[in-house]
Every structure is written in C-alpha cells, then in structure tokens.
Motif scaffolding. Structure first.
Motif, PDB file in Angstrom:
ATOM      1  N   GLU A   1       4.837   5.859   9.773  1.00  0.00           N
ATOM      2  CA  GLU A   1       4.213   5.508   8.493  1.00  0.00           C
ATOM      3  C   GLU A   1       2.707   5.431   8.701  1.00  0.00           C
ATOM      4  O   GLU A   1       2.238   4.760   9.619  1.00  0.00           O
ATOM      5  CB  GLU A   1       4.736   4.160   7.984  1.00  0.00           C
ATOM      6  N   ILE A   2       1.975   6.152   7.838  1.00  0.00           N
ATOM      7  CA  ILE A   2       0.512   6.134   7.847  1.00  0.00           C
ATOM      8  C   ILE A   2       0.043   5.922   6.410  1.00  0.00           C
ATOM      9  O   ILE A   2       0.847   5.960   5.480  1.00  0.00           O
ATOM     10  CB  ILE A   2      -0.080   7.426   8.458  1.00  0.00           C
ATOM     11  N   ASN A   3      -1.239   5.721   6.232  1.00  0.00           N
ATOM     12  CA  ASN A   3      -1.797   5.539   4.892  1.00  0.00           C
ATOM     13  C   ASN A   3      -1.384   6.665   3.957  1.00  0.00           C
ATOM     14  O   ASN A   3      -1.406   7.842   4.354  1.00  0.00           O
ATOM     15  CB  ASN A   3      -3.329   5.504   4.942  1.00  0.00           C
ATOM     16  N   GLY A   4      -1.059   6.312   2.736  1.00  0.00           N
ATOM     17  CA  GLY A   4      -0.734   7.310   1.732  1.00  0.00           C
ATOM     18  C   GLY A   4      -1.902   8.260   1.522  1.00  0.00           C
ATOM     19  O   GLY A   4      -3.043   7.828   1.355  1.00  0.00           O
ATOM     20  N   GLY A   5      -1.645   9.560   1.582  1.00  0.00           N
ATOM     21  CA  GLY A   5      -2.677  10.572   1.405  1.00  0.00           C
ATOM     22  C   GLY A   5      -3.305  11.046   2.709  1.00  0.00           C
ATOM     23  O   GLY A   5      -4.007  12.058   2.731  1.00  0.00           O
TER      24      GLY A   5
ATOM     25  N   ILE B   1       0.849  -1.201   0.000  1.00  0.00           N
ATOM     26  CA  ILE B   1       0.000   0.000   0.000  1.00  0.00           C
ATOM     27  C   ILE B   1       0.879   1.245   0.000  1.00  0.00           C
ATOM     28  O   ILE B   1       2.002   1.229   0.500  1.00  0.00           O
ATOM     29  CB  ILE B   1      -0.945   0.019   1.227  1.00  0.00           C
ATOM     30  N   ALA B   2       0.371   2.324  -0.567  1.00  0.00           N
ATOM     31  CA  ALA B   2       1.080   3.614  -0.526  1.00  0.00           C
ATOM     32  C   ALA B   2       1.081   4.122   0.915  1.00  0.00           C
ATOM     33  O   ALA B   2       0.110   3.937   1.652  1.00  0.00           O
ATOM     34  CB  ALA B   2       0.400   4.626  -1.441  1.00  0.00           C
ATOM     35  N   LEU B   3       2.185   4.750   1.297  1.00  0.00           N
ATOM     36  CA  LEU B   3       2.320   5.275   2.656  1.00  0.00           C
ATOM     37  C   LEU B   3       2.775   6.724   2.626  1.00  0.00           C
ATOM     38  O   LEU B   3       3.432   7.149   1.682  1.00  0.00           O
ATOM     39  CB  LEU B   3       3.357   4.466   3.441  1.00  0.00           C
ATOM     40  N   ASP B   4       2.437   7.464   3.674  1.00  0.00           N
ATOM     41  CA  ASP B   4       3.058   8.749   3.967  1.00  0.00           C
ATOM     42  C   ASP B   4       4.078   8.460   5.061  1.00  0.00           C
ATOM     43  O   ASP B   4       3.773   7.746   6.026  1.00  0.00           O
ATOM     44  CB  ASP B   4       2.040   9.765   4.487  1.00  0.00           C
ATOM     45  N   MET B   5       5.291   8.997   4.913  1.00  0.00           N
ATOM     46  CA  MET B   5       6.342   8.811   5.915  1.00  0.00           C
ATOM     47  C   MET B   5       6.650  10.155   6.554  1.00  0.00           C
ATOM     48  O   MET B   5       7.007  11.103   5.857  1.00  0.00           O
ATOM     49  CB  MET B   5       7.598   8.233   5.274  1.00  0.00           C
TER      50      MET B   5
END
Length: 164
Positions: free
Chosen positions: A140-144, A101-105
């Motif tokens: 790290e959280i869900n991308g977006g 899955i895409a992540l926000d770092m």
C-alpha cells in the motif's frame, strides 16, 4: 484485513462513556504505530519501464499488524508504504475501514511481479478490494503515487524481510 473496534465488546458493567474512552484510546494508539517505528522496516524497489522506484516500507508481519494496517494514518510520505507479506501465495482481500487517506494497492505474486493494481482506493470504504490471482504480498502506497511514478502491472518488486 484491518481490525475493527466494536462497542458491543464492552460488558454491561462498564458505562458507555468508559467504553467510548477505551475505543478512542485504542484508535489513537493505533494511529501512532506505523509512524512511530514499532513496525519492522525495509527498503523496497520497483523496477519497470520508467526505471527504479524506491520506497521505505513498514512491514505488517503479524496478524495484529495486518489487521491494523494504515488505519488512522492521516498522511504518508510519497516514498513510504506498508507491505503485507504472506508465507504462501494466496488470494488476498483488503478494505479501507478507518483508513483516512486514499491508497494504491499493488498485489505482488510469488515471482515478484505486480499482478493487480488498484489505484486511488476510497478512504473509509467497506468495499472488499481484492485480486483474483494468488499473491505473496500487497504493498500500500499513497493514492496516485503509482500513476505519478509510472508503476504498472508486470513491474518487478524486490524487498528483504527483516529477520525476527
């Protein structure tokens, strides 16, 4: 920082099929760890211009947990994440190998401030993702999710690490 499983580590005495089965079993077992509660957990708060944001995070507090990270996880609740704490501030690099899955770092310095924010990282990429500043943790959280919640560089992050 994430672990890789290599078929080359299997000895010549094992058949290719047995090695493949072992690799698949390791991957399946890995996929279950963050969601199954085998990681310590904590609440994490981010305070910024848009108010308070709360996350329930798994703590990657050992080298093995940090190597595994969110590999093989197929979905993540919008209020969930994984925290990679460090004993001392340091330059940190991450990658997305086997991360589905895409992540926000969010790179967090020793004062608890977000100093780098990488959004929508590409799943399964081998690109090295880093911050040029020493940090005490990466979240790290869900991308977006950062954009959706208005989380920005400079926001303050607070959390308590569980005691062992």
């Amino acid at each position: 920082m994430h672990r890789t499983y290599k078929a080359e580590s299997c000895t010549l005495r094992r058949s290719y099929a047995l090695c493949l089965l072992a690799l698949v079993a390791a991957a399946v077992g890995s996929a279950e760890q963050p969601a199954s509660g085998k990681y310590p957990r904590s609440a994490l708060e981010i305070r910024g211009a848009n108010g308070r944001q709360w996350f329930n995070v798994a703590i990657a507090d050992t080298a093995a947990r940090q190597e595994l990270g969110l590999m093989y996880v197929r979905s993540l609740p919008s209020d969930a994440g994984m925290l990679f704490p460090q004993r001392e501030p340091q330059l940190m690099s991450m990658w997305m190998k086997n991360t589905l899955i895409a992540l926000d770092m969010l790179f967090i310095d020793a004062r608890g401030r977000i100093v780098c924010l990488l959004e929508q990282t590409k799943p399964q990429s081998l690109e090295i993702l880093s911050c040029d500043k020493p940090v005490k943790a990466v979240l790290e959280i869900n991308g977006g999710e950062a954009r959706k919640r208005g989380i920005r560089r400079g926001d303050r992050v607070s959390y308590t690490l569980p005691t062992s």
